[in-house]
Design an enzyme around this catalytic site. Structure first.
Site, short mmCIF file in Angstrom:
data_model
loop_
_atom_site.label_atom_id
_atom_site.label_comp_id
_atom_site.label_asym_id
_atom_site.label_seq_id
_atom_site.Cartn_x
_atom_site.Cartn_y
_atom_site.Cartn_z
N THR A 27 0.69 -1.20 -0.07
CA THR A 27 -0.12 0.09 -0.15
C THR A 27 0.86 1.24 0.09
O THR A 27 0.60 2.24 -0.46
CB THR A 27 -0.99 0.03 1.36
N ASP A 67 0.47 -6.86 4.89
CA ASP A 67 -0.27 -8.06 5.13
C ASP A 67 0.67 -9.18 5.40
O ASP A 67 0.34 -10.12 6.41
CB ASP A 67 -1.01 -8.67 4.09
N THR A 114 1.71 -22.07 20.48
CA THR A 114 0.37 -21.64 20.95
C THR A 114 -0.46 -20.73 19.86
O THR A 114 0.27 -20.13 19.38
CB THR A 114 0.46 -21.22 22.28
N GLN A 115 -1.86 -21.12 19.96
CA GLN A 115 -2.66 -20.23 19.11
C GLN A 115 -3.00 -18.70 20.01
O GLN A 115 -3.50 -18.05 19.29
CB GLN A 115 -3.94 -20.89 19.14
N CYS A 116 -2.58 -18.76 21.12
CA CYS A 116 -2.91 -17.68 21.93
C CYS A 116 -1.98 -16.45 21.52
O CYS A 116 -0.89 -16.76 20.83
CB CYS A 116 -2.46 -17.72 23.47
N ASP A 173 1.68 -6.92 -4.44
CA ASP A 173 0.93 -6.91 -3.19
C ASP A 173 1.51 -8.11 -2.40
O ASP A 173 2.14 -9.06 -2.62
CB ASP A 173 -0.39 -7.19 -3.54
N SER A 174 1.65 -7.66 -0.79
CA SER A 174 2.55 -8.84 -0.12
C SER A 174 1.71 -9.94 -0.04
O SER A 174 2.23 -11.02 0.51
CB SER A 174 2.79 -8.04 1.35
N THR A 222 3.40 -9.64 14.89
CA THR A 222 2.31 -10.53 14.33
C THR A 222 1.33 -9.20 13.71
O THR A 222 1.24 -8.16 14.57
CB THR A 222 1.40 -11.13 15.35
N1 ASP Z 1 -2.69 -5.68 0.65
C1 ASP Z 1 -1.51 -4.76 0.90
C2 ASP Z 1 -0.25 -5.49 0.91
O1 ASP Z 1 0.09 -6.12 2.12
C3 ASP Z 1 -1.75 -4.04 2.43
C4 ASP Z 1 -0.50 -3.32 3.01
O2 ASP Z 1 0.48 -2.76 2.19
O3 ASP Z 1 -0.58 -3.03 3.92
O4 ASP Z 1 0.68 -5.77 0.22
#
Ligand code: ASP
Length: 360
Positions: A25, A102, A289-291, A69-70, A177
């Protein structure tokens, strides 16, 4: 790849920073016809932020020919990024990697393992709103990430590791995360405090920052990752057939087993036997862990005791993003079963908190 130079390049005795634009983005604009965000020529990013010229460093930038895009990030692009860093390692004092948010925690975690003996800052950043948007978070994220990458103390860089900077906080990348799809505060590092915070002052928490060994080892760049891996997230009602099918994926080499709480999973005979068969075939199974925060403590409950007995590896307080990266990295190292477990369970790049006194 294309190289661009910022005007302040003429001044020489300032830190030099390489901006690596992969997409996301931060470098997108809105197509006003379709209303969709699309990537644009990175050269415009410097025009969009004229403030970059005022920073006390020399900035050069390099861009993926086709920014992504990631969501399209993969291990081949990881290699592209580390190769850019490797080729330019001697020429620059620091690196700022721009990717989409992302999958940024996955990519930056992986790159922390791919770069061994790093002695310079590699700072990942991006933004939730495009650089051209009036309310964009891109400017602050980019400007401060560059400031961090060029920060020195007694002539040496303050940061010598792979980090992620977003919304006023600098984190160790392999502890992060993505937690929000819409807040500017999009990332968290639940098991490790931020390494720096940006307010009126840029405050580094130096006691938390990795200090490289005095004897400067040369940078080692690991370019081979094994991607025959899978996430297996436990949920109430998960069936044996599902578990069996996943564990029988052809060529499977490693599994991130996302368990409940402190590393607990069903202790039914069938489930344990399926895991045991996989381990006997040489598949590495990591308990994570999922936590959102806290750690795996295998053996603390009855429901994790058997996992420990059959040879499931303890992910401790590693994030899932970091665990999959570490798994891909270590699987290529041809380690014995014991060594693999030993390497996985100890901190290699600060991704695990060692609290051996808590062993059960
Ligand atoms: N969809 C975008 C990406 O990960 C979102 C971002 O850039 O924050 O490329």
């Amino acid at each position: 790849m294309c190289f661009l130079e910022c005007k302040n390049d003429k001044m020489t005795n300032k830190p030099s920073i390489l901006l690596i634009y992969t997409g996301g983005t931060i470098g997108m604009i809105k197509d006003y016809k379709t209303k969709a965000l699309k990537t644009f020529d990175f050269s415009q990013i410097v025009d969009k932020i004229p403030e970059l010229q005022q920073l006390n460093c020399k900035i050069k930038s390099i861009s993926f020919e086709e920014p992504i895009d990631s969501s399209n990030m993969n291990t081949k692009y990881y290699v592209d990024i580390v190769e850019i860093i490797e080729e330019n390692y001697q020429k620059f004092d620091g690196f700022v990697v721009l990717t989409g948010s992302d999958s940024m925690s996955f990519a930056s975690s992986a790159i922390s393992f791919m770069l061994e003996n790093l002695q310079k800052p590699v700072i990942f950043t991006g933004s939730q709103l495009p650089i051209g948007d009036l309310r964009t978070d891109a400017k602050e994220n980019l400007i401060t990430a560059i400031e961090i990458a060029s920060a020195t103390k007694n002539g040496a860089p303050i940061i010598n590791e792979v980090c992620l900077y977003f919304e006023y906080k600098l984190y160790r990348a392999n502890r992060t995360t993505k937690i929000s799809a819409e807040q500017f505060e999009a990332f968290a590092s639940m098991n490790f405090p931020p390494l720096a915070e940006s307010g009126v002052h840029l405050k580094f928490h130096e006691h938390l920052i990795h200090q490289p060994k005095k004897t400067a080892n040369t940078l080692i760049v690991r370019k081979k990752l094994v991607d025959d891996v899978v996430f297996l997230k436990i949920f109430p009602g998960i069936s044996d057939i599902v578990v069996k099918s996943i564990l029988n994926i052809p060529n499977l080499k490693g599994v991130i087993l996302e368990t409940y709480g402190a590393g607990n999973a069903p202790n039914s005979e069938n489930f344990i036997q399926l895991l045991k068969n996989a381990i006997n075939k040489g598949i590495k199974i990591i308990n994570v862990t999922q936590c959102e925060s806290g750690r795996v403590l295998m053996g603390h409950y009855d429901t994790s005791l058997l996992l420990k007995k059959i040879g499931v590896i303890d992910g401790k307080d590693i994030t899932s993003e970091s665990a999959v990266a570490k798994l891909m990295y270590l699987l290529n190292e041809n380690l014995s079963t014991e060594d693999f477990k030993c390497f996985f369970e100890k901190s290699l790049r600060g991704e695990i908190t060692d609290i051996s006194f808590l062993k059960v």
